[in-house]
Design an enzyme around this catalytic site. Structure first.
Site, short mmCIF file in Angstrom:
data_model
loop_
_atom_site.label_atom_id
_atom_site.label_comp_id
_atom_site.label_asym_id
_atom_site.label_seq_id
_atom_site.Cartn_x
_atom_site.Cartn_y
_atom_site.Cartn_z
N ARG A 10 -0.87 -1.41 -18.74
CA ARG A 10 -2.18 -0.76 -18.66
C ARG A 10 -2.14 0.24 -17.52
NH1 ARG A 10 -5.39 -3.10 -22.00
NH2 ARG A 10 -7.01 -1.64 -21.42
N GLU A 30 -0.52 4.86 -0.40
CA GLU A 30 -1.28 6.11 -0.58
C GLU A 30 -0.39 7.29 -0.23
OE1 GLU A 30 -5.12 6.27 1.21
OE2 GLU A 30 -5.62 4.26 0.52
N THR A 67 -3.24 7.45 -21.30
CA THR A 67 -3.02 6.08 -20.85
C THR A 67 -1.57 5.75 -21.19
OG1 THR A 67 -3.79 5.27 -22.98
CG2 THR A 67 -5.39 5.24 -21.18
N TYR A 125 0.86 -1.20 0.00
CA TYR A 125 0.00 0.00 0.00
C TYR A 125 0.88 1.23 0.00
CZ TYR A 125 -4.97 -0.81 0.19
OH TYR A 125 -6.25 -1.07 -0.16
N ASP A 149 -6.44 15.14 -23.70
CA ASP A 149 -6.37 13.70 -23.41
C ASP A 149 -5.64 13.07 -24.59
OD1 ASP A 149 -6.81 11.01 -23.24
OD2 ASP A 149 -8.92 11.17 -22.68
N LYS A 193 -1.33 2.32 -24.88
CA LYS A 193 -1.75 2.33 -26.29
C LYS A 193 -0.49 2.54 -27.14
CE LYS A 193 -6.51 3.75 -25.39
NZ LYS A 193 -6.73 4.43 -24.11
N1 DSN Z 1 -11.08 1.92 -24.90
C1 DSN Z 1 -10.21 2.89 -25.52
C2 DSN Z 1 -10.21 2.78 -27.00
O1 DSN Z 1 -10.35 1.70 -27.51
O2 DSN Z 1 -10.06 3.80 -27.66
C3 DSN Z 1 -10.50 4.26 -25.10
O3 DSN Z 1 -10.89 4.28 -23.77
#
Ligand code: DSN
Length: 478
Positions: A279, A66, A270, A64, A241, A273
Site C-alpha cells: 500500500r 525526512e 498508488t 525517520y 492519476d 492496485k
Molecule cells: N479506493 C480506491 C478505489 O477503490 O478505487 C481509490 O482511491
C-alpha cells in the site's frame, strides 16, 4: 530458496506476535483465511507477493528519514537511502520516467504532492514562495490567508465522479475540492465514453491550471496524447492519476497514446492496485517538476515509511520481470471474458464492455441499487463494491452500479473460463435478488430479499471455483 521458507517466515512472525498480543496474531491468520475463501473482485485490490509483504515487517519501520536520498534531516539514513534509491530506479526504468518520487504513503498523498508541485511551479505567489523555502509550521497566519486566497483562485478540470473520476480530482470530500475551483468533464450519455471534443470545449471555457486524467471506475482506455494536446491548447499542466491502471502501463498493455508517462507533465499512482505492490503512492515527472516534487516531505507528507519503500523496491523489481507483462495482459483478457459472460446473460454494462481491468455493471437492469446488489453478492461469497454510474439517480451512497475488477483473481491464476463461471454466479445472485421494503411499506434502497439457500449454494460454488487456485500456496500457517 528452501521449499518451506515462506511458511517458516510467516509462522515464525505470528509466533512472535502471538507471544505479545495473541488477538492480533489471530486476526492476521483470519485475514488470510478470509482472503483465501472469498471471490475478490474489488477492482482496486490485489495480493502482494510474500517477498513484498515481508519487506515491510522489519526495523526499517523504526527510522525517520525526512528529506531525500543523500540529503536527510536525520543522521543514519544510509540503508534507507539504499532502498529509496532502488525503488526510484526501478520505477524510472519500469515506466520510462526521468524522475520518480517514491515517498507518498497513498494515492491521495501522491496527488497532494503533485498539486503542490504544480502550484509552486506555476503560481507567482509570494506566500507560496515563502512556503517553499520555510517549514510549514513557520508560516504566519497572514501567510496562510494569502495562500488560501491564492490557491482558491486556481482551477482544475477533471473527470466527474459519476463518470468514474476520483475524489482527489477536485471534489468536496477531499482537500483538492477546497484548494481548487473545480469543473468536471463527463462522458457521452449514449456511449458512456469520454468525448474529447467536449473536454476541449470545457478546457477552452474554463482555462484550468491543471487538466487531470485518470479514473477509478471508467472501464475504457484514455487517449493521453489527445488529452495533452487539449492541455497544451489552454496552457494547462497535464496530470495523470494512473493509480488504477499502473499495472497495465508497467506490463506494456497500455502503450503509445494510452501510456500516460510520455504525454503527461506529471503522473501519480498508488502501488498496491494492478501494480501489485505494498500500500503506497508514487509520483513520476520530468526534470521541470522534480525539485518541487522532492519537497513532498515535509511540505505535505509525514515522514517517509522506509519499510514501505523497501517493499516498493521489491514489488517494482517484480514488475520489471517478463512474467509481469503476461500477468498484465491476462488481467485485461479476464476482464473482457467477465464482461462478455455478463453481457451474454443479459447484464447491462456501462460502455457495453471494457478494455482495462474493470467492469461496471448497471444493476438498475436487475431492478436493484448498488447497495442492495453489493450486499446480496457479499452474502454469496463474492466481494465487490458499489459505485455510481454516469448520471446516477441513486447518488454516491446507494448508487446504481457494481464495480468489479480482475487484478486479484488473475494473480491467483484464474483464467477466462473461470471468469465465465464467475459471470454466471454474479448473474444468478443479481437476477434472483429483489428490492426489500421499509417497515412502513415504502421501497428501500438498502434492503433486499435473497433466498439464503441460494446465497449458500453460490458461496459454495465460488469456493469450488477458488479451490483450484490456492492463494499464497507456499504459505501454510499450520
Ligand atoms: N479506493 C480506491 C478505489 O477503490 O478505487 C481509490 O482511491
Amino acid at each position: 530458496m528452501s521449499p518451506n521458507a515462506e511458511s517458516t517466515a510467516f509462522r515464525s512472525a505470528l509466533e512472535v506476535i502471538r507471544a505479545v498480543e495473541p488477538r492480533v496474531a489471530d486476526a492476521i491468520g483470519a485475514e488470510l483465511t478470509d482472503q483465501r475463501e472469498s471471490l475478490k473482485l474489488i477492482a482496486s485490490e490485489n495480493y502482494a507477493s510474500p517477498a513484498t509483504l515481508l519487506a515491510m515487517g522489519n526495523w526499517f519501520s523504526d527510522k525517520y528519514a525526512e528529506g531525500t536520498v543523500g540529503r536527510r534531516f536525520y543522521a543514519g539514513c544510509q540503508n534507507v537511502d539504499t532502498v529509496e534509491a532502488l525503488a526510484a530506479e526501478h520505477a524510472r526504468e519500469l515506466f520510462g520516467a526521468s524522475h520518480a518520487y517514491v515517498q507518498p504513503h497513498s494515492g491521495i498523498d501522491a496527488n497532494l504532492v503533485a498539486f503542490w508541485a504544480i502550484l509552486a511551479d506555476r503560481v507567482e505567489s509570494p506566500a507560496l514562495r515563502r512556503a517553499q523555502v520555510r517549514q510549514v509550521n513557520e508560516l504566519t497566519e497572514a501567510d496562510w490567508f494569502a495562500l488560501r486566497r491564492e490557491l482558491g483562485d486556481q482551477r482544475m478540470l477533471g473527470m466527474s465522479l459519476d463518470a468514474g473520476g476520483h475524489l482527489t480530482h477536485g471534489f468536496r470530500p477531499n482537500i483538492s475540492g477546497k484548494m481548487f475551483d473545480q469543473r468536471s468533464y463527463g462522458t457521452d450519455p449514449t456511449t458512456g465514453l469520454i468525448d474529447y471534443d467536449r473536454v476541449a470545449e470545457a478546457a477552452r471555457e474554463f482555462r484550468p491550471l491543471i487538466l487531470v486524467a485518470g479514473y477509478s471506475a471508467y472501464p475504457r482506455k484514455v487517449n493521453f496524447r489527445i488529452m495533452r494536446e487539449i492541455a497544451d491548447s489552454v496552457g494547462a499542466t497535464f496530470m495523470v492519476d494512473m493509480a488504477h491502471f499502473a499495472g497495465l502501463v508497467a506490463g506494456k498493455v497500455f502503450t503509445g497514446d494510452f501510456d500516460p508517462v510520455p504525454h503527461a507533465h506529471i503522473v501519480t499512482t498508488t502501488t498496491h492496485k494492478s501494480l501489485r505492490g505494498p500500500r503506497g503512492g508514487m509520483v513520476l515527472c520530468g526534470p521541470e517538476l522534480a525539485d518541487q516534487v522532492d519537497r513532498g516531505c515535509p511540505m505535505v507528507l509525514g515522514g517517509p515509511l522506509p519499510h514501505v519503500m523497501a517493499a516498493k523496491a521489491v514489488a517494482l523489481a517484480e514488475a520489471r520481470r517478463p512474467d509481469f507483462a503476461d500477468y498484465a495482459s491476462r488481467i485485461v483478457a479476464n476482464a473482457q471474458a467477465l464482461a462478455d459472460g455478463l453481457l451474454r446473460r443479459g447484464a447491462k454494462l456501462v460502455t457495453g464492455g471494457t478494455d482495462n481491468h474493470l467492469v461496471l455493471i448497471d444493476v438498475s437492469g436487475y431492478g436493484l441499487t448498488g447497495r442492495q446488489a453489493e450486499q446480496a453478492l457479499l452474502d454469496s461469497g463474492i466481494v465487490t463494491n458499489r459505485n455510481a454510474v454516469p448520471q446516477d439517480p441513486n447518488g454516491a451512497w446507494y448508487t446504481s452500479g457494481i464495480r468489479i475488477g480482475t487484478p486479484a483473481l488473475t494473480t491467483r491464476g484464474l483464467g477466462t473460463a473461470e471468469m465465465d463461471a464467475t459471470a454466471e454466479l454474479i448473474h444468478t445472485v443479481l437476477s434472483q435478488t429483489t428490492p426489500g421494503a421499509n417497515a412502513d411499506g415504502s421501497a428501500s434502497k438498502a434492503k433486499y430479499v435473497l433466498d439464503p439457500a441460494l446465497a449458500d449454494k453460490v458461496s459454495r460454488q465460488a469456493g469450488e471455483l477458488l479451490a483450484g487456485f490456492p492463494l499464497y500456496p507456499a504459505v501454510d500457517l499450520g
